[in-house]
Design a protein around this motif. Sequence first.
Motif, PDB file in Angstrom:
ATOM      1  N   TYR A   7      34.479  37.951  34.306  1.00 48.34           N
ATOM      2  CA  TYR A   7      35.070  38.316  35.593  1.00 48.34           C
ATOM      3  C   TYR A   7      36.573  38.071  35.604  1.00 48.34           C
ATOM      4  O   TYR A   7      37.362  38.943  35.971  1.00 48.34           O
ATOM      5  CB  TYR A   7      34.386  37.541  36.719  1.00 48.34           C
ATOM      6  CG  TYR A   7      35.228  37.429  37.967  1.00 48.34           C
ATOM      7  CD1 TYR A   7      35.509  38.555  38.729  1.00 48.34           C
ATOM      8  CD2 TYR A   7      35.759  36.200  38.367  1.00 48.34           C
ATOM      9  CE1 TYR A   7      36.280  38.460  39.873  1.00 48.34           C
ATOM     10  CE2 TYR A   7      36.530  36.098  39.496  1.00 48.34           C
ATOM     11  CZ  TYR A   7      36.791  37.240  40.258  1.00 48.34           C
ATOM     12  OH  TYR A   7      37.561  37.136  41.365  1.00 48.34           O
ATOM     13  N   LYS A 168      33.777  46.465  41.759  1.00 49.00           N
ATOM     14  CA  LYS A 168      33.407  45.876  40.471  1.00 49.00           C
ATOM     15  C   LYS A 168      33.763  44.395  40.415  1.00 49.00           C
ATOM     16  O   LYS A 168      32.963  43.559  39.959  1.00 49.00           O
ATOM     17  CB  LYS A 168      34.095  46.632  39.341  1.00 49.00           C
ATOM     18  CG  LYS A 168      33.695  46.167  37.952  1.00 49.00           C
ATOM     19  CD  LYS A 168      34.325  47.045  36.885  1.00 49.00           C
ATOM     20  CE  LYS A 168      33.888  46.614  35.483  1.00 49.00           C
ATOM     21  NZ  LYS A 168      34.477  47.503  34.438  1.00 49.00           N
ATOM     22  N   GLN A 170      34.190  42.313  42.923  1.00 43.29           N
ATOM     23  CA  GLN A 170      33.323  41.548  43.821  1.00 43.29           C
ATOM     24  C   GLN A 170      31.960  41.310  43.185  1.00 43.29           C
ATOM     25  O   GLN A 170      31.364  40.244  43.326  1.00 43.29           O
ATOM     26  CB  GLN A 170      33.159  42.291  45.151  1.00 43.29           C
ATOM     27  CG  GLN A 170      32.343  41.541  46.190  1.00 43.29           C
ATOM     28  CD  GLN A 170      33.057  40.307  46.704  1.00 43.29           C
ATOM     29  OE1 GLN A 170      34.215  40.363  47.112  1.00 43.29           O
ATOM     30  NE2 GLN A 170      32.367  39.161  46.695  1.00 43.29           N
ATOM     31  N   THR A 171      31.467  42.306  42.458  1.00 39.17           N
ATOM     32  CA  THR A 171      30.191  42.171  41.759  1.00 39.17           C
ATOM     33  C   THR A 171      30.264  41.054  40.722  1.00 39.17           C
ATOM     34  O   THR A 171      29.362  40.211  40.621  1.00 39.17           O
ATOM     35  CB  THR A 171      29.813  43.498  41.068  1.00 39.17           C
ATOM     36  OG1 THR A 171      29.800  44.542  42.031  1.00 39.17           O
ATOM     37  CG2 THR A 171      28.453  43.404  40.399  1.00 39.17           C
ATOM     38  N   ASP A 174      30.381  37.676  42.293  1.00 38.25           N
ATOM     39  CA  ASP A 174      29.066  37.260  42.800  1.00 38.25           C
ATOM     40  C   ASP A 174      28.095  36.930  41.675  1.00 38.25           C
ATOM     41  O   ASP A 174      26.959  36.512  41.942  1.00 38.25           O
ATOM     42  CB  ASP A 174      28.459  38.362  43.674  1.00 38.25           C
ATOM     43  CG  ASP A 174      29.239  38.568  44.964  1.00 38.25           C
ATOM     44  OD1 ASP A 174      30.066  37.705  45.301  1.00 38.25           O
ATOM     45  OD2 ASP A 174      29.014  39.596  45.624  1.00 38.25           O
ATOM     46  N   ARG A 176      26.791  39.112  39.486  1.00 35.78           N
ATOM     47  CA  ARG A 176      25.776  40.148  39.365  1.00 35.78           C
ATOM     48  C   ARG A 176      26.154  41.128  38.255  1.00 35.78           C
ATOM     49  O   ARG A 176      27.304  41.169  37.802  1.00 35.78           O
ATOM     50  CB  ARG A 176      25.584  40.871  40.691  1.00 35.78           C
ATOM     51  CG  ARG A 176      25.180  39.935  41.827  1.00 35.78           C
ATOM     52  CD  ARG A 176      24.847  40.697  43.096  1.00 35.78           C
ATOM     53  NE  ARG A 176      24.614  39.797  44.220  1.00 35.78           N
ATOM     54  CZ  ARG A 176      23.476  39.192  44.475  1.00 35.78           C
ATOM     55  NH1 ARG A 176      22.445  39.363  43.660  1.00 35.78           N
ATOM     56  NH2 ARG A 176      23.336  38.400  45.522  1.00 35.78           N
ATOM     57  N   TRP A 178      27.121  44.524  36.952  1.00 36.10           N
ATOM     58  CA  TRP A 178      27.727  45.786  37.389  1.00 36.10           C
ATOM     59  C   TRP A 178      27.046  46.990  36.751  1.00 36.10           C
ATOM     60  O   TRP A 178      27.067  48.089  37.317  1.00 36.10           O
ATOM     61  CB  TRP A 178      29.221  45.769  37.065  1.00 36.10           C
ATOM     62  CG  TRP A 178      29.937  47.070  37.367  1.00 36.10           C
ATOM     63  CD1 TRP A 178      30.443  47.957  36.473  1.00 36.10           C
ATOM     64  CD2 TRP A 178      30.225  47.604  38.656  1.00 36.10           C
ATOM     65  NE1 TRP A 178      31.034  49.012  37.109  1.00 36.10           N
ATOM     66  CE2 TRP A 178      30.911  48.821  38.464  1.00 36.10           C
ATOM     67  CE3 TRP A 178      29.965  47.193  39.972  1.00 36.10           C
ATOM     68  CZ2 TRP A 178      31.351  49.626  39.515  1.00 36.10           C
ATOM     69  CZ3 TRP A 178      30.393  47.990  41.020  1.00 36.10           C
ATOM     70  CH2 TRP A 178      31.080  49.185  40.799  1.00 36.10           C
ATOM     71  N   THR A 183      22.991  48.152  41.743  1.00 38.55           N
ATOM     72  CA  THR A 183      24.089  47.247  42.081  1.00 38.55           C
ATOM     73  C   THR A 183      25.350  48.043  42.423  1.00 38.55           C
ATOM     74  O   THR A 183      26.051  47.732  43.396  1.00 38.55           O
ATOM     75  CB  THR A 183      24.386  46.294  40.903  1.00 38.55           C
ATOM     76  OG1 THR A 183      23.216  45.535  40.607  1.00 38.55           O
ATOM     77  CG2 THR A 183      25.526  45.343  41.239  1.00 38.55           C
ATOM     78  N   LYS A 184      25.637  49.057  41.645  1.00 34.84           N
ATOM     79  CA  LYS A 184      26.813  49.894  41.926  1.00 34.84           C
ATOM     80  C   LYS A 184      26.702  50.543  43.304  1.00 34.84           C
ATOM     81  O   LYS A 184      27.667  50.564  44.076  1.00 34.84           O
ATOM     82  CB  LYS A 184      26.975  50.960  40.843  1.00 34.84           C
ATOM     83  CG  LYS A 184      27.414  50.421  39.497  1.00 34.84           C
ATOM     84  CD  LYS A 184      27.597  51.558  38.499  1.00 34.84           C
ATOM     85  CE  LYS A 184      28.040  51.020  37.140  1.00 34.84           C
ATOM     86  NZ  LYS A 184      28.212  52.100  36.147  1.00 34.84           N
ATOM     87  N   MET A 187      27.267  47.808  45.986  1.00 32.80           N
ATOM     88  CA  MET A 187      28.613  47.236  46.016  1.00 32.80           C
ATOM     89  C   MET A 187      29.662  48.258  46.436  1.00 32.80           C
ATOM     90  O   MET A 187      30.656  47.911  47.083  1.00 32.80           O
ATOM     91  CB  MET A 187      28.947  46.626  44.657  1.00 32.80           C
ATOM     92  CG  MET A 187      28.040  45.458  44.263  1.00 32.80           C
ATOM     93  SD  MET A 187      27.920  44.160  45.537  1.00 32.80           S
ATOM     94  CE  MET A 187      29.608  43.558  45.571  1.00 32.80           C
ATOM     95  N   VAL A 448      19.469  44.046  43.604  1.00 30.06           N
ATOM     96  CA  VAL A 448      20.767  43.849  42.952  1.00 30.06           C
ATOM     97  C   VAL A 448      20.681  42.631  42.045  1.00 30.06           C
ATOM     98  O   VAL A 448      20.405  41.520  42.512  1.00 30.06           O
ATOM     99  CB  VAL A 448      21.882  43.676  43.998  1.00 30.06           C
ATOM    100  CG1 VAL A 448      23.204  43.395  43.307  1.00 30.06           C
ATOM    101  CG2 VAL A 448      21.982  44.932  44.858  1.00 30.06           C
TER     102      VAL A 448
END
Length: 449
Positions: A7, A168, A170-171, A174, A176, A178, A183-184, A187, A448
């Motif tokens: 990230y 992306k 934020q995913t 979190d 998670r 991507w 999930t996409k 988000m 997600v």
Amino acid sequence: MGIKGKYFLILAVFLTTTNNLLGQIPVVEAPKPPTMFTVPIYNNPTPQARQSNPFPNVPNSNNHNPLEMYERDKHELQRRNAELYKISHENDNSNSNNIIQYDLPSQLGRRGTEYYQEALDKLSKMLRGETPLNLKNAVFTVENAYFENHLNYSNYNKAIKYLAETAKLQTMQDGRNWNNPITKNVMLFRAMADTLEIKVRQKERTSVVSYPMQYDFEDFRGEEDWSKMFVSKLLFANKGQCHSLPLLYLILCEETGAKANLAYSPSHSYIKFKDNSGNWYNLELTNGRIVTDAFVVGSGYITAEAIKNKLYMEPQTKRQVIAQCISDLAMGYRHKYGYDSFIKQCVDSVLKYDPNNLGSWMIKSNYETQRLEYVVNQVGRPHPDILKERYPKIFELFENRNAIYRKIDASGYREMPKEAYEAWLNSVNEEKERREHDEKYNKVLRLVR
């Protein structure tokens, strides 16, 4: 490297390769034909600031106001029609059909119309398979034609990429995945509908805040200013309606490889996507809700015939959405120049690829009505029986126009008054709809990863 490490690596690359994005959204310049005004970088303000001043530093000059240009052009068209009407009456005693003008006066050749012809050519090449189907480019092409090629593609593209990267990051923040398609979808929805805070430097607790996009209730049908319908306007002001918001979501899906579909309900469009089990979800981007099919049908204007004929609630293909862009192109042309053969050329192109496109059938009916009105005025507006006897070619126009009306009626279409639409849209805030949104939202969040 763990998820958290990935990230911060992606965040570092994003911040170092994208100019002026920290705390700011790239502005999509909003020109007024035929020239642009210069707008500085549009800071991502609070919702309160956006509401009080959504267009900072915009000149107040109305010298190139699109509405004024349209009204001026409309008066010019009426003047030309009056001249032709006078000529036809001067020769009425001859009973000759040779003097009758059967086509509306063409506006092609006037300043700015060349951009519309170029735009139609580009979109047609996509539909014919000569160039790739690209919704981002198709939408830009339509809006740029209205602004006479003064819209800035670089800023438009940067704003779209910024939103995609926001989703992306934020995913990743979190924790998670991507690369999970669901999930996409979720988000990207959150990037448009929620307030997101992305941490930049943990030690200094610096963050970038992305605010939700809002519904623009002012002239939401673009009756006074057609550019209110544009995605570029949405990116600039962070406010849009049921035309621009779903289109932007689909563009973001295209940008990130997510899958979703456009769907229609009366006077409205929304997003549908399905999970890995084949269950469909309806995203109502005008108010940031996940709604049920019952809510969509609850407008009261969806008939059984309309569903049977796939007018409403039917997932649209990407080719159909780009064909609809040609219908949008025709509407922009009409607002600037009125009806002429270019309108017919556009809607015929749409109906070739999407025979059930209700919007294009309605534009076609309006075009044929304007054309019939123009022609019968030249011969003194006689009764249809007299038209049939003395002017069979005009009577054929009359019959063709009525056939389109009957086709639209038979499709199951029912006109939804503006007041009824607003009441239905606001009903999503009722307690029952809020509970159903929470239930569906929590369900999809469990998918997600």
